[in-house]
Design a protein around this motif. Structure first.
Motif, PDB file in Angstrom:
ATOM      1  N   TYR A  37       0.859  -1.369  -0.230  1.00 34.86           N
ATOM      2  CA  TYR A  37       0.260   0.237  -0.068  1.00 34.86           C
ATOM      3  C   TYR A  37       0.689   1.155  -0.078  1.00 34.86           C
ATOM      4  CZ  TYR A  37      -3.836  -3.618   1.207  1.00 34.86           C
ATOM      5  OH  TYR A  37      -4.979  -4.065   0.830  1.00 34.86           O
ATOM      6  N   GLN A  39       1.140   5.935   0.948  1.00 38.15           N
ATOM      7  CA  GLN A  39       0.248   6.556   1.474  1.00 38.15           C
ATOM      8  C   GLN A  39       1.030   8.460   0.835  1.00 38.15           C
ATOM      9  OE1 GLN A  39      -0.692   6.366   5.248  1.00 38.15           O
ATOM     10  NE2 GLN A  39      -1.997   8.222   4.988  1.00 38.15           N
ATOM     11  N   GLU A  46      -3.872   3.378   0.564  1.00 38.81           N
ATOM     12  CA  GLU A  46      -4.124   2.691  -0.690  1.00 38.81           C
ATOM     13  C   GLU A  46      -3.481   1.703  -1.192  1.00 38.81           C
ATOM     14  OE1 GLU A  46      -4.397   5.733  -4.484  1.00 38.81           O
ATOM     15  OE2 GLU A  46      -2.104   5.328  -4.921  1.00 38.81           O
TER      16      GLU A  46
END
Length: 119
Positions: A37, A39, A46
């Motif tokens: 993920y 950020q 995300e």
């Protein structure tokens, strides 16, 4: 808790490549999925890419065709090969692991690693 050790990241020019790796260790656990993920400053965390125990991969639309997620045969290390990097890929990248210990599901995060794409 499963321990996650993340390596890779850094500064690269647009169009360049970087590789991130994440190794999971611990006892008595079975990995269900591992993934990455990211950020960006001021943004939400995300999904970038994820690989399930059976080998199915999922990618964010923004990285399809440029990033590739893979894992070792043992399944406890996942890598993210990032090619054709763009400035908008700049973010703090986090490794995530979903696993089972007995019949209980857990979800752990590794430390973030900075990826900066800039000329």
């Amino acid at each position: 808790q499963v321990q996650l050790v993340v390596t890779g990241g850094g500064l690269v020019q647009p169009g360049g490549s970087l590789r991130l790796s994440c190794a999971a260790s611990g006892s008595n656990f079975r990995i269900a999925a591992m993934g990455w993920y990211r950020q960006a400053p001021g943004g939400q965390r995300e999904l970038v890419a994820r690989i399930l125990a059976g080998g199915t991969t999922v990618y964010a639309d923004s990285v399809k065709g440029r990033f590739t997620i893979s894992r070792t045969d043992a399944g406890n290390t996942v890598s993210l090969q990032m090619n054709s990097l763009k400035p908008e890929d700049t973010a703090l990248y986090y490794c995530n692991v979903g696993y089972l210990r007995g019949s209980t599901t857990y979800n752990d995060w590794g430390q973030g690693t900075q990826v900066t794409v800039s000329s």
